[in-house]
Design an enzyme around this catalytic site. Structure first.
Site, PDB file in Angstrom:
ATOM      1  N   GLU A  47      34.138  11.862 -31.992  1.00 20.20           N
ATOM      2  CA  GLU A  47      34.237  11.709 -33.437  1.00 20.20           C
ATOM      3  C   GLU A  47      34.408  10.265 -33.888  1.00 20.20           C
ATOM      4  O   GLU A  47      35.270   9.943 -34.671  1.00 20.20           O
ATOM      5  CB  GLU A  47      35.350  12.591 -34.003  1.00 20.20           C
ATOM      6  CG  GLU A  47      35.015  14.053 -33.926  1.00 20.20           C
ATOM      7  CD  GLU A  47      35.922  14.922 -34.776  1.00 20.20           C
ATOM      8  OE1 GLU A  47      36.885  14.409 -35.383  1.00 20.20           O
ATOM      9  OE2 GLU A  47      35.667  16.112 -34.842  1.00 20.20           O
TER      10      GLU A  47
ATOM     11  N   TRP B  94      30.599  10.993 -34.904  1.00 21.39           N
ATOM     12  CA  TRP B  94      31.467  11.902 -35.650  1.00 21.39           C
ATOM     13  C   TRP B  94      30.752  13.221 -35.913  1.00 21.39           C
ATOM     14  O   TRP B  94      31.283  14.299 -35.704  1.00 21.39           O
ATOM     15  CB  TRP B  94      31.901  11.262 -36.953  1.00 21.39           C
ATOM     16  CG  TRP B  94      33.045  11.937 -37.630  1.00 21.39           C
ATOM     17  CD1 TRP B  94      33.178  13.280 -37.903  1.00 21.39           C
ATOM     18  CD2 TRP B  94      34.225  11.328 -38.125  1.00 21.39           C
ATOM     19  NE1 TRP B  94      34.356  13.521 -38.545  1.00 21.39           N
ATOM     20  CE2 TRP B  94      35.019  12.327 -38.690  1.00 21.39           C
ATOM     21  CE3 TRP B  94      34.671  10.018 -38.154  1.00 21.39           C
ATOM     22  CZ2 TRP B  94      36.244  12.063 -39.285  1.00 21.39           C
ATOM     23  CZ3 TRP B  94      35.883   9.757 -38.748  1.00 21.39           C
ATOM     24  CH2 TRP B  94      36.662  10.778 -39.298  1.00 21.39           C
TER      25      TRP B  94
ATOM     26  N   GLU C 229      33.897  18.463 -44.889  1.00 17.63           N
ATOM     27  CA  GLU C 229      35.081  17.822 -44.313  1.00 17.63           C
ATOM     28  C   GLU C 229      36.319  18.440 -44.962  1.00 17.63           C
ATOM     29  O   GLU C 229      36.381  18.552 -46.182  1.00 17.63           O
ATOM     30  CB  GLU C 229      35.055  16.311 -44.563  1.00 17.63           C
ATOM     31  CG  GLU C 229      33.983  15.583 -43.802  1.00 17.63           C
ATOM     32  CD  GLU C 229      34.194  15.591 -42.298  1.00 17.63           C
ATOM     33  OE1 GLU C 229      35.361  15.619 -41.846  1.00 17.63           O
ATOM     34  OE2 GLU C 229      33.197  15.594 -41.573  1.00 17.63           O
ATOM     35  N   TRP C 230      37.284  18.825 -44.145  1.00 20.87           N
ATOM     36  CA  TRP C 230      38.442  19.576 -44.648  1.00 20.87           C
ATOM     37  C   TRP C 230      39.146  18.907 -45.820  1.00 20.87           C
ATOM     38  O   TRP C 230      39.492  19.555 -46.790  1.00 20.87           O
ATOM     39  CB  TRP C 230      39.438  19.843 -43.519  1.00 20.87           C
ATOM     40  CG  TRP C 230      38.905  20.884 -42.579  1.00 20.87           C
ATOM     41  CD1 TRP C 230      38.468  20.669 -41.304  1.00 20.87           C
ATOM     42  CD2 TRP C 230      38.705  22.261 -42.849  1.00 20.87           C
ATOM     43  NE1 TRP C 230      38.011  21.836 -40.764  1.00 20.87           N
ATOM     44  CE2 TRP C 230      38.157  22.839 -41.690  1.00 20.87           C
ATOM     45  CE3 TRP C 230      38.941  23.083 -43.953  1.00 20.87           C
ATOM     46  CZ2 TRP C 230      37.833  24.191 -41.602  1.00 20.87           C
ATOM     47  CZ3 TRP C 230      38.627  24.422 -43.860  1.00 20.87           C
ATOM     48  CH2 TRP C 230      38.081  24.959 -42.709  1.00 20.87           C
TER      49      TRP C 230
ATOM     50  N   PHE D 157      29.123  12.045 -43.026  1.00 20.24           N
ATOM     51  CA  PHE D 157      29.319  11.416 -41.723  1.00 20.24           C
ATOM     52  C   PHE D 157      28.103  11.552 -40.815  1.00 20.24           C
ATOM     53  O   PHE D 157      28.036  10.928 -39.772  1.00 20.24           O
ATOM     54  CB  PHE D 157      30.514  12.059 -40.994  1.00 20.24           C
ATOM     55  CG  PHE D 157      31.844  11.615 -41.505  1.00 20.24           C
ATOM     56  CD1 PHE D 157      32.436  10.471 -41.018  1.00 20.24           C
ATOM     57  CD2 PHE D 157      32.512  12.349 -42.463  1.00 20.24           C
ATOM     58  CE1 PHE D 157      33.682  10.060 -41.480  1.00 20.24           C
ATOM     59  CE2 PHE D 157      33.759  11.956 -42.931  1.00 20.24           C
ATOM     60  CZ  PHE D 157      34.336  10.804 -42.434  1.00 20.24           C
TER      61      PHE D 157
END
Length: 130
Positions: free
Chosen positions: A35, A84, A91-92, A100
């Site tokens: 990531e 990533w 994305e949380w 990303f």
């Protein structure tokens, strides 16, 4: 240099520093870098053309991979490196406002289009000297 994520900065020298720390601290245990990537902001009406021409991500990846290669030349047992995200995703903490991925995802149609970074990474994997 700051990124689209608050408190995330481009600091490629940090890759070498942390890898060498783990090499020395943990007796050169095999490592995998996971990531590692660059976030693009997609909440202020950025055009698809701008998102596809992600030169900042290319420079980010080039600088971090170079730093990682220096560590490996110094003997660090690095066995893998993963970006990533291959594609833009949820994305949380930020939902769909950050990108990303190496591939742009049109969230309405789910069409996937390679970004400049995808082309660069493919060339790098085929010829790591680029």
């Amino acid at each position: 240099m700051p990124t689209a994520v608050p408190n995330y900065y481009v600091a490629p020298w940090g890759m070498e520093k942390i890898v060498m720390y783990f090499k020395e601290r943990y007796n050169n245990m095999p490592m995998y870098i996971t990531e590692n990537g660059y976030a693009q902001d997609d909440k202020n009406g950025v055009s698809k053309k701008e998102l596809l021409n992600d030169m900042e991500r290319v420079e980010y990846m080039r600088s971090y991979v170079t730093s990682l290669a220096i560590s490996m030349r110094k003997g660090a047992d690095v066995r893998g490196y993963f970006v990533w995200s291959l594609i833009d995703n949820f994305e949380w903490l930020y939902g769909y406002t950050l990108r990303f991925g190496l591939y742009h995802v049109d969230y309405d149609t789910l069409e996937r289009t390679p970004k400049l970074s995808a082309d660069w990474y493919k060339q790098f994997l085929n010829n790591p000297r680029c």
